[in-house]
Design an enzyme around this catalytic site. Structure first.
Site, PDB file in Angstrom:
ATOM      1  CB  VAL A  16      -0.965  -0.008   1.203  1.00 47.72           C
ATOM      2  CG1 VAL A  16      -1.687   1.325   1.341  1.00 47.72           C
ATOM      3  CG2 VAL A  16      -1.977  -1.131   1.053  1.00 47.72           C
ATOM      4  NE  ARG A 101      -9.911   1.488   9.047  1.00 46.92           N
ATOM      5  CZ  ARG A 101      -9.547   0.292   8.609  1.00 46.92           C
ATOM      6  NH1 ARG A 101     -10.155  -0.799   9.044  1.00 46.92           N
ATOM      7  NH2 ARG A 101      -8.586   0.188   7.714  1.00 46.92           N
ATOM      8  CB  CYS A 130      -9.981  -2.402   1.274  1.00 45.12           C
ATOM      9  SG  CYS A 130      -9.463  -3.800   2.290  1.00 45.12           S
ATOM     10  CG  HIS A 243     -11.187  -6.538  -1.644  1.00 40.96           C
ATOM     11  ND1 HIS A 243     -10.073  -7.327  -1.822  1.00 40.96           N
ATOM     12  CD2 HIS A 243     -11.017  -5.918  -0.438  1.00 40.96           C
ATOM     13  CE1 HIS A 243      -9.259  -7.182  -0.780  1.00 40.96           C
ATOM     14  NE2 HIS A 243      -9.805  -6.332   0.064  1.00 40.96           N
ATOM     15  CG  ASN A 316      -7.306  -5.005  -2.711  1.00 40.21           C
ATOM     16  OD1 ASN A 316      -7.217  -5.270  -3.915  1.00 40.21           O
ATOM     17  ND2 ASN A 316      -6.445  -5.460  -1.830  1.00 40.21           N
TER      18      ASN A 316
HETATM   19  O1  25A Z   1       3.635  -5.867   6.950  1.00 42.83           O
HETATM   20  P1  25A Z   1       3.930  -4.976   8.114  1.00 42.83           P
HETATM   21  O2  25A Z   1       4.959  -5.494   9.034  1.00 42.83           O
HETATM   22  O3  25A Z   1       2.697  -4.488   8.806  1.00 42.83           O
HETATM   23  O4  25A Z   1       4.601  -3.672   7.467  1.00 42.83           O
HETATM   24  C1  25A Z   1       3.982  -2.874   6.461  1.00 42.83           C
HETATM   25  C2  25A Z   1       4.734  -1.600   6.244  1.00 42.83           C
HETATM   26  O5  25A Z   1       4.905  -0.966   7.522  1.00 42.83           O
HETATM   27  C3  25A Z   1       6.265  -0.843   7.835  1.00 42.83           C
HETATM   28  C4  25A Z   1       6.961  -1.846   6.979  1.00 42.83           C
HETATM   29  O6  25A Z   1       8.302  -1.479   6.815  1.00 42.83           O
HETATM   30  C5  25A Z   1       6.151  -1.744   5.726  1.00 42.83           C
HETATM   31  O7  25A Z   1       6.498  -0.607   4.985  1.00 42.83           O
HETATM   32  N1  25A Z   1       6.447  -1.092   9.227  1.00 42.83           N
HETATM   33  C6  25A Z   1       6.169  -2.189   9.943  1.00 42.83           C
HETATM   34  N2  25A Z   1       6.527  -2.036  11.228  1.00 42.83           N
HETATM   35  C7  25A Z   1       7.031  -0.799  11.318  1.00 42.83           C
HETATM   36  C8  25A Z   1       7.571  -0.030  12.367  1.00 42.83           C
HETATM   37  N3  25A Z   1       7.666  -0.493  13.606  1.00 42.83           N
HETATM   38  C9  25A Z   1       6.974  -0.209  10.047  1.00 42.83           C
HETATM   39  N4  25A Z   1       7.397   1.019   9.815  1.00 42.83           N
HETATM   40  C10 25A Z   1       7.895   1.677  10.862  1.00 42.83           C
HETATM   41  N5  25A Z   1       7.975   1.197  12.095  1.00 42.83           N
HETATM   42  P2  25A Z   1       9.420  -2.550   6.431  1.00 42.83           P
HETATM   43  O8  25A Z   1      10.027  -1.967   5.242  1.00 42.83           O
HETATM   44  O9  25A Z   1      10.262  -2.834   7.595  1.00 42.83           O
HETATM   45  O10 25A Z   1       8.702  -3.938   6.104  1.00 42.83           O
HETATM   46  C11 25A Z   1       8.926  -4.582   4.900  1.00 42.83           C
HETATM   47  C12 25A Z   1       7.614  -4.597   4.152  1.00 42.83           C
HETATM   48  O11 25A Z   1       7.935  -4.756   2.819  1.00 42.83           O
HETATM   49  C13 25A Z   1       6.979  -5.602   2.233  1.00 42.83           C
HETATM   50  N6  25A Z   1       7.668  -6.766   1.761  1.00 42.83           N
HETATM   51  C14 25A Z   1       8.392  -6.732   0.637  1.00 42.83           C
HETATM   52  N7  25A Z   1       8.913  -7.921   0.419  1.00 42.83           N
HETATM   53  C15 25A Z   1       8.562  -8.736   1.425  1.00 42.83           C
HETATM   54  C16 25A Z   1       7.778  -8.022   2.281  1.00 42.83           C
HETATM   55  N8  25A Z   1       7.245  -8.562   3.391  1.00 42.83           N
HETATM   56  C17 25A Z   1       7.515  -9.862   3.650  1.00 42.83           C
HETATM   57  N9  25A Z   1       8.273 -10.627   2.863  1.00 42.83           N
HETATM   58  C18 25A Z   1       8.828 -10.098   1.748  1.00 42.83           C
HETATM   59  N10 25A Z   1       9.587 -10.860   0.981  1.00 42.83           N
HETATM   60  C19 25A Z   1       5.950  -5.921   3.265  1.00 42.83           C
HETATM   61  O12 25A Z   1       4.974  -4.903   3.262  1.00 42.83           O
HETATM   62  C20 25A Z   1       6.766  -5.809   4.496  1.00 42.83           C
HETATM   63  O13 25A Z   1       5.966  -5.625   5.586  1.00 42.83           O
HETATM   64  P3  25A Z   1       3.403  -5.252   3.146  1.00 42.83           P
HETATM   65  O14 25A Z   1       2.946  -4.872   1.776  1.00 42.83           O
HETATM   66  O15 25A Z   1       3.156  -6.660   3.560  1.00 42.83           O
HETATM   67  O16 25A Z   1       2.650  -4.297   4.156  1.00 42.83           O
HETATM   68  C21 25A Z   1       1.358  -4.103   4.019  1.00 42.83           C
HETATM   69  C22 25A Z   1       0.668  -3.769   5.370  1.00 42.83           C
HETATM   70  O17 25A Z   1      -0.433  -3.002   5.086  1.00 42.83           O
HETATM   71  C23 25A Z   1      -1.617  -3.708   5.438  1.00 42.83           C
HETATM   72  N11 25A Z   1      -2.554  -3.509   4.334  1.00 42.83           N
HETATM   73  C24 25A Z   1      -2.475  -3.998   3.107  1.00 42.83           C
HETATM   74  N12 25A Z   1      -3.516  -3.626   2.391  1.00 42.83           N
HETATM   75  C25 25A Z   1      -4.283  -2.893   3.185  1.00 42.83           C
HETATM   76  C26 25A Z   1      -3.675  -2.810   4.426  1.00 42.83           C
HETATM   77  N13 25A Z   1      -4.189  -2.118   5.424  1.00 42.83           N
HETATM   78  C27 25A Z   1      -5.365  -1.490   5.210  1.00 42.83           C
HETATM   79  N14 25A Z   1      -5.998  -1.523   4.045  1.00 42.83           N
HETATM   80  C28 25A Z   1      -5.498  -2.223   2.998  1.00 42.83           C
HETATM   81  N15 25A Z   1      -6.186  -2.269   1.840  1.00 42.83           N
HETATM   82  C29 25A Z   1      -1.253  -5.126   5.583  1.00 42.83           C
HETATM   83  O18 25A Z   1      -2.095  -5.791   6.484  1.00 42.83           O
HETATM   84  C30 25A Z   1       0.175  -5.026   6.066  1.00 42.83           C
HETATM   85  O19 25A Z   1       0.188  -4.843   7.458  1.00 42.83           O
HETATM   86  O1  L14 Z   2      -8.491  -3.261   8.424  1.00 40.86           O
HETATM   87  O2  L14 Z   2      -6.280  -8.750   4.988  1.00 40.86           O
HETATM   88  O3  L14 Z   2      -8.033  -2.178   6.658  1.00 40.86           O
HETATM   89  O4  L14 Z   2      -7.523  -8.088   3.322  1.00 40.86           O
HETATM   90  C1  L14 Z   2      -7.586  -4.369   5.288  1.00 40.86           C
HETATM   91  C2  L14 Z   2      -7.035  -5.541   4.570  1.00 40.86           C
HETATM   92  C3  L14 Z   2      -7.412  -5.603   7.439  1.00 40.86           C
HETATM   93  C4  L14 Z   2      -6.933  -6.812   6.668  1.00 40.86           C
HETATM   94  C5  L14 Z   2      -7.939  -3.189   7.321  1.00 40.86           C
HETATM   95  C6  L14 Z   2      -7.057  -7.956   4.467  1.00 40.86           C
HETATM   96  C7  L14 Z   2      -7.156  -4.325   6.712  1.00 40.86           C
HETATM   97  C8  L14 Z   2      -7.490  -6.771   5.262  1.00 40.86           C
END
Ligand code: 25A
Ligand code: L14
Length: 348
Positions: A16, A101, A130, A243, A316
């Site tokens: 995202v 939220r 989403c 979605h 989404n």
């Molecule tokens: O997945 P996380 O851990 O929740 O992390 C998501 C983002 O937050 C950062 C993280 O940095 C990443 O940019 N983050 C997490 N903890 C943090 C902290 N304490 C933090 N930032 C600051 N302080 P990162 O660069 O350390 O993490 C790496 C991220 O890179 C992606 N990735 C790439 N290759 C990967 C990989 N992950 C695992 N394995 C690999 N090989 C991955 O990001 C990873 O976390 P992501 O895309 O999985 O994160 C998406 C997060 O957003 C939520 N989400 C998704 N869609 C929606 C949504 N939330 C709301 N609405 C949506 N439509 C997901 O649930 C997920 O939490």
């Molecule tokens: O609350 O896993 O916005 O598809 C949205 C993505 C929760 C998880 C949220 C998923 C997230 C959801």
């Protein structure tokens, strides 16, 4: 051009976060400076922005000095911990997690639906779930005309909702199965490839999932109408992006399918794609990469008075997350609401 504007994306390396950077750039958001923040794991790496790249900085409590707007998508725990510090530094936060939220201090906004709620923000504005966003964009114009009393929704949610790790899980499992190998489940509780999981987010005491209850509670808050009753079943499907939702509504005043189509053709952010004779209906593969919410299969429910069925599809990661958050930021600018009145509002 107005005054200089510094924008930070928190969680910039995620699925995202990357889309947020792309959306800020493609919509020409008037930022004079954009910063990419993420965890220490990614600090120092580059993330694409426009024709160039931004160097990722580690998120810290003091990251927000001089930042006017921060868009968070780094999970709920990160938002809970860091958003109050951002506000304390005078930075307005648009948060994509579920953390804020349902907090009464935080408007929950879909710009086509309830932009007026932004007027009472205190520094944190929440971006809805989403599945909720794409549903309310379609429900709002129908509610205004015919008053929706009840909504029954079943979702078909893509793996990108779980972020990059969800996308990689489906890719890996499909590859393994095609090669006749055993496959592992790492992200979801069961295999997602060639399967369906009626389970998104955690189970609650009432045996609904948290995702289902988000749709129930967030819809009421956004429509600002507790008389709207919602019940949901949320299902993960082996689709990468977009979605889909099967939605049944009951209205106080009868709406024919033709009337509903005429209303939705005029609705902002909605595209009616509904011609059964030509096999035209919204599908995830077509909604992927698009900004609009698509609706089709609009038809009267022949089993019950004043009820309609429809099928709603949107990307989404775009309308469900990055695009909606950037639209909130654009609306804040337009309404001259990009300011924090009380920097202590969220510090306990
Ligand atoms: O997945 P996380 O851990 O929740 O992390 C998501 C983002 O937050 C950062 C993280 O940095 C990443 O940019 N983050 C997490 N903890 C943090 C902290 N304490 C933090 N930032 C600051 N302080 P990162 O660069 O350390 O993490 C790496 C991220 O890179 C992606 N990735 C790439 N290759 C990967 C990989 N992950 C695992 N394995 C690999 N090989 C991955 O990001 C990873 O976390 P992501 O895309 O999985 O994160 C998406 C997060 O957003 C939520 N989400 C998704 N869609 C929606 C949504 N939330 C709301 N609405 C949506 N439509 C997901 O649930 C997920 O939490
Ligand atoms: O609350 O896993 O916005 O598809 C949205 C993505 C929760 C998880 C949220 C998923 C997230 C959801």
């Amino acid at each position: 051009m107005g005054k200089p504007l510094t924008v930070a994306v928190v969680g910039a390396t995620g699925a995202v976060g990357r889309e947020m950077l792309a959306t800020l750039h493609s919509r020409k958001f008037p930022a004079t400076k954009v910063r990419a923040l993420a965890s220490s794991r990614s600090a120092g790496n580059g993330v694409p922005f426009g024709d160039g790249e931004l160097t990722v900085e580690e998120l810290k409590k003091d990251s927000f000095a001089g930042v006017d707007l921060a868009i968070f998508s780094a999970g709920g725990a990160t938002s809970l911990e860091f958003a109050p510090h951002a506000v304390a530094a005078g930075c307005v936060v648009v948060d994509n997690s579920a953390a804020w939220r349902m907090d009464a201090r935080c408007p929950l906004v879909v710009p086509e639906v309830n932009p007026g709620h932004l007027s009472w923000h205190q520094g944190i504005i929440a971006n809805p779930n989403c599945s909720t966003i794409q549903m309310v964009v379609v429900l709002k114009p129908l509610h205004d005309v015919a008053k929706i009393q009840r909504v029954v929704v079943s979702t078909y949610q893509a793996v990108s909702g779980t972020g990059q790790k969800g996308i990689e899980e489906l890719e890996r499992q499909v590859r393994d199965l095609f090669h006749g190998r055993d496959t592992e489940t790492r992200v979801y509780p069961h295999r997602i490839a060639f399967n369906l999981l009626p389970h998104i987010d955690v189970f609650l005491d009432n045996d609904y999932t948290k995702e289902e209850m988000k749709m129930v509670n967030e819809t009421v808050k956004i429509l600002d109408d507790p008389s709207v009753k919602v019940t949901a079943t949320c299902v993960r499907v082996p689709v990468f992006y977009a979605h889909a939702e099967s939605v049944n509504i009951r209205t106080a005043r009868k709406l024919t399918a033709k009337e509903a189509r005429a209303i939705l053709v005029q609705a902002p952010g909605v595209q009616v794609y509904d011609n059964p004779q030509e096999k035209m209906y919204p599908m995830p593969k077509d909604a992927q990469g698009e900004d609009e919410t698509f609706v089709g299969r609009i038809r009267e429910d022949e089993s019950e008075e004043n009820c309609l069925n429809m099928w709603i599809v949107a990307d989404n990661v775009r309308k469900g997350a990055a695009l909606n958050a950037v639209q909130i930021a654009e609306t804040l600018l337009e309404k001259d609401l990009l300011r924090v009145r009380d920097r202590n509002a969220f510090l306990s």
